[in-house]
Motif scaffolding. Structure first.
Motif, PDB file in Angstrom:
ATOM      1  N   THR A  11       0.794  -1.235   0.000  1.00 20.37           N
ATOM      2  CA  THR A  11       0.000   0.000   0.000  1.00 20.37           C
ATOM      3  C   THR A  11       0.829   1.290   0.000  1.00 20.37           C
ATOM      4  O   THR A  11       0.553   2.207  -0.757  1.00 20.37           O
ATOM      5  CB  THR A  11      -0.934   0.010   1.229  1.00 20.37           C
ATOM      6  OG1 THR A  11      -1.457  -1.296   1.361  1.00 20.37           O
ATOM      7  CG2 THR A  11      -2.054   0.997   1.069  1.00 20.37           C
ATOM      8  N   SER A  12       1.887   1.361   0.846  1.00 23.74           N
ATOM      9  CA  SER A  12       2.643   2.616   0.932  1.00 23.74           C
ATOM     10  C   SER A  12       3.511   2.854  -0.297  1.00 23.74           C
ATOM     11  O   SER A  12       4.186   3.862  -0.401  1.00 23.74           O
ATOM     12  CB  SER A  12       3.510   2.630   2.184  1.00 23.74           C
ATOM     13  OG  SER A  12       4.545   1.691   2.021  1.00 23.74           O
ATOM     14  N   LYS A  13       3.497   1.910  -1.225  1.00 22.58           N
ATOM     15  CA  LYS A  13       4.316   2.035  -2.439  1.00 22.58           C
ATOM     16  C   LYS A  13       3.429   2.236  -3.667  1.00 22.58           C
ATOM     17  O   LYS A  13       3.908   2.253  -4.786  1.00 22.58           O
ATOM     18  CB  LYS A  13       5.145   0.759  -2.645  1.00 22.58           C
ATOM     19  CG  LYS A  13       5.776   0.202  -1.403  1.00 22.58           C
ATOM     20  CD  LYS A  13       7.170   0.737  -1.204  1.00 22.58           C
ATOM     21  CE  LYS A  13       7.746   0.273   0.121  1.00 22.58           C
ATOM     22  NZ  LYS A  13       9.157   0.473   0.252  1.00 22.58           N
ATOM     23  N   LEU A  14       2.137   2.337  -3.452  1.00 20.02           N
ATOM     24  CA  LEU A  14       1.214   2.382  -4.589  1.00 20.02           C
ATOM     25  C   LEU A  14       1.420   3.608  -5.456  1.00 20.02           C
ATOM     26  O   LEU A  14       1.718   4.700  -4.974  1.00 20.02           O
ATOM     27  CB  LEU A  14      -0.235   2.376  -4.101  1.00 20.02           C
ATOM     28  CG  LEU A  14      -0.834   1.007  -3.784  1.00 20.02           C
ATOM     29  CD1 LEU A  14      -2.280   1.150  -3.352  1.00 20.02           C
ATOM     30  CD2 LEU A  14      -0.724   0.059  -4.975  1.00 20.02           C
ATOM     31  N   THR A  15       1.214   3.436  -6.723  1.00 21.29           N
ATOM     32  CA  THR A  15       1.361   4.521  -7.681  1.00 21.29           C
ATOM     33  C   THR A  15       0.452   4.229  -8.873  1.00 21.29           C
ATOM     34  O   THR A  15      -0.158   3.168  -8.939  1.00 21.29           O
ATOM     35  CB  THR A  15       2.845   4.640  -8.108  1.00 21.29           C
ATOM     36  OG1 THR A  15       3.000   5.755  -8.977  1.00 21.29           O
ATOM     37  CG2 THR A  15       3.352   3.378  -8.803  1.00 21.29           C
ATOM     38  N   ALA A  52      11.818  11.094  -7.861  1.00 18.99           N
ATOM     39  CA  ALA A  52      12.402  10.607  -6.606  1.00 18.99           C
ATOM     40  C   ALA A  52      11.338   9.849  -5.813  1.00 18.99           C
ATOM     41  O   ALA A  52      10.320  10.423  -5.446  1.00 18.99           O
ATOM     42  CB  ALA A  52      12.924  11.798  -5.804  1.00 18.99           C
ATOM     43  N   GLY A  53      11.581   8.562  -5.573  1.00 16.03           N
ATOM     44  CA  GLY A  53      10.560   7.711  -4.943  1.00 16.03           C
ATOM     45  C   GLY A  53       9.604   7.243  -6.031  1.00 16.03           C
ATOM     46  O   GLY A  53       8.408   7.503  -6.002  1.00 16.03           O
ATOM     47  N   THR A  80      15.720  10.479 -14.709  1.00 15.79           N
ATOM     48  CA  THR A  80      16.343   9.568 -13.746  1.00 15.79           C
ATOM     49  C   THR A  80      15.304   9.261 -12.684  1.00 15.79           C
ATOM     50  O   THR A  80      14.701  10.176 -12.106  1.00 15.79           O
ATOM     51  CB  THR A  80      17.580  10.219 -13.094  1.00 15.79           C
ATOM     52  OG1 THR A  80      18.444  10.666 -14.136  1.00 15.79           O
ATOM     53  CG2 THR A  80      18.311   9.227 -12.216  1.00 15.79           C
ATOM     54  N   ALA A  81      15.076   7.978 -12.456  1.00 14.05           N
ATOM     55  CA  ALA A  81      14.042   7.578 -11.503  1.00 14.05           C
ATOM     56  C   ALA A  81      14.715   6.769 -10.400  1.00 14.05           C
ATOM     57  O   ALA A  81      15.467   5.838 -10.673  1.00 14.05           O
ATOM     58  CB  ALA A  81      12.988   6.733 -12.214  1.00 14.05           C
ATOM     59  N   THR A  82      14.484   7.167  -9.138  1.00 11.05           N
ATOM     60  CA  THR A  82      15.169   6.487  -8.038  1.00 11.05           C
ATOM     61  C   THR A  82      14.174   5.993  -6.983  1.00 11.05           C
ATOM     62  O   THR A  82      13.110   6.581  -6.796  1.00 11.05           O
ATOM     63  CB  THR A  82      16.185   7.431  -7.348  1.00 11.05           C
ATOM     64  OG1 THR A  82      15.487   8.534  -6.766  1.00 11.05           O
ATOM     65  CG2 THR A  82      17.212   7.947  -8.329  1.00 11.05           C
ATOM     66  N   ARG A 153       6.749  12.943  -4.982  1.00 11.27           N
ATOM     67  CA  ARG A 153       5.335  12.963  -4.581  1.00 11.27           C
ATOM     68  C   ARG A 153       5.008  11.733  -3.737  1.00 11.27           C
ATOM     69  O   ARG A 153       5.388  10.620  -4.072  1.00 11.27           O
ATOM     70  CB  ARG A 153       4.449  12.989  -5.819  1.00 11.27           C
ATOM     71  CG  ARG A 153       4.744  14.170  -6.737  1.00 11.27           C
ATOM     72  CD  ARG A 153       3.767  14.220  -7.885  1.00 11.27           C
ATOM     73  NE  ARG A 153       3.690  12.972  -8.621  1.00 11.27           N
ATOM     74  CZ  ARG A 153       2.677  12.636  -9.402  1.00 11.27           C
ATOM     75  NH1 ARG A 153       1.650  13.461  -9.558  1.00 11.27           N
ATOM     76  NH2 ARG A 153       2.685  11.477 -10.040  1.00 11.27           N
ATOM     77  N   ASN A 154       4.267  11.975  -2.662  1.00 13.59           N
ATOM     78  CA  ASN A 154       3.796  10.892  -1.803  1.00 13.59           C
ATOM     79  C   ASN A 154       4.948  10.066  -1.227  1.00 13.59           C
ATOM     80  O   ASN A 154       4.877   8.841  -1.144  1.00 13.59           O
ATOM     81  CB  ASN A 154       2.811   9.997  -2.596  1.00 13.59           C
ATOM     82  CG  ASN A 154       1.739  10.839  -3.269  1.00 13.59           C
ATOM     83  OD1 ASN A 154       1.023  11.569  -2.587  1.00 13.59           O
ATOM     84  ND2 ASN A 154       1.662  10.809  -4.593  1.00 13.59           N
ATOM     85  N   VAL A 155       6.021  10.753  -0.888  1.00 20.20           N
ATOM     86  CA  VAL A 155       7.205  10.141  -0.289  1.00 20.20           C
ATOM     87  C   VAL A 155       7.472  10.803   1.068  1.00 20.20           C
ATOM     88  O   VAL A 155       7.585  10.136   2.088  1.00 20.20           O
ATOM     89  CB  VAL A 155       8.443  10.332  -1.209  1.00 20.20           C
ATOM     90  CG1 VAL A 155       9.680   9.703  -0.572  1.00 20.20           C
ATOM     91  CG2 VAL A 155       8.195   9.736  -2.594  1.00 20.20           C
TER      92      VAL A 155
END
Ligand SMILES: C[S@@+](CC[C@H](N)C(=O)[O-])C[C@H]1O[C@@H](n2cnc3c(N)ncnc32)[C@H](O)[C@@H]1O
Length: 212
Positions: A11-15, A52-53, A80-82, A153-155
């Motif tokens: 859930t806390s990783k949802l996108t 980021a995230g 770049t996506a991290t 966002r949402n991190v």
């Protein structure tokens, strides 16, 4: 090679693809035109973005599709996506999503940037090349520099004040003066950092780095 769909998301990783339309409208109608104008004056032809995230990749791929669509000929795109979670990054790099997860991708993008696979779609060609994934903890100092746009966002919402402060320092370090930062709607940075000013657009509020 056959690409298959693997998912280990919690859930806390949802996108989602194009999560929060108002952010993508602001990116399309406000940020990208402003950065293009700035770059034309500076004689730089590369748009550098940091997601980021990034979780399983939907955010950076969404940003990249929009930019590939809007950048004038001769411009290069580097997204770049991290993320700190290496399992999510395997899914992100794989770029294979079940049909239910590409519902928010406009049909013309699906046709142009994805190929069909059993049960879903997989990112292909130019889109895959535009996005690079790296495993990084945002609390560590970043080596990224010269970013024109940063999405985080949402991190921050999951962090305490001290962690938010160190992450913000990293994001700011990576940003050019005149670049823009998107945070989640519940992640106001108002008053947190004097080098970032809030910018109200017709679609959402974002942040601009106004000095080094
Ligand atoms: C809810 S998801 C947000 C995904 C995307 N930004 C969005 O808004 O759709 C939060 C992501 O932040 C990542 N994350 C949380 N803390 C982090 C940290 N300290 N360093 C790097 N990534 C982190 C998580 O692994 C997760 O993938």
């Amino acid at each position: 090679m056959q690409v298959t769909i693997v998912s280990s998301i919690t859930t806390s990783k949802l996108t989602r693809f194009f999560r929060n339309q108002s952010h993508f409208k602001a990116l399309e109608y406000f940020v990208i035109p402003a950065i293009i104008e700035k770059k034309l004056i500076e004689g730089d032809r590369t748009m550098r973005i940091w997601s980021a995230g990034c979780s399983t990749g939907e955010e950076p791929y969404s940003i990249a599709m929009l930019c590939l669509d809007l950048l004038p000929p001769g411009f290069e795109l580097e997204v770049t996506a991290t993320d700190e979670d290496s399992h999510l990054l395997i899914e992100a790099r794989n770029g294979a999503y079940p049909e239910s997860r590409v519902e928010d991708v406009p049909h013309r993008y699906l046709k142009e940037y994805f190929g069909p696979i059993p049960g879903g779609y997989s990112v292909t060609g130019k889109l895959k090349e535009a996005v690079t994934f790296e495993c990084r903890n945002l609390k560590d100092p970043t080596a990224l520099r010269d970013r024109d746009v940063v999405f985080c966002r949402n991190v921050l919402i999951y962090m305490d004040q001290a962690a938010r402060k160190s992450v913000l320092a990293s994001l700011r370090e990576a940003m050019n003066v005149g670049s823009y930062l998107f945070t989640g709607d519940a992640e106001s940075l108002l008053g947190v950092d004097a080098s970032l000013e809030s910018v109200k657009t017709a679609w959402t509020t974002l942040y601009r780095k106004v000095r080094v």
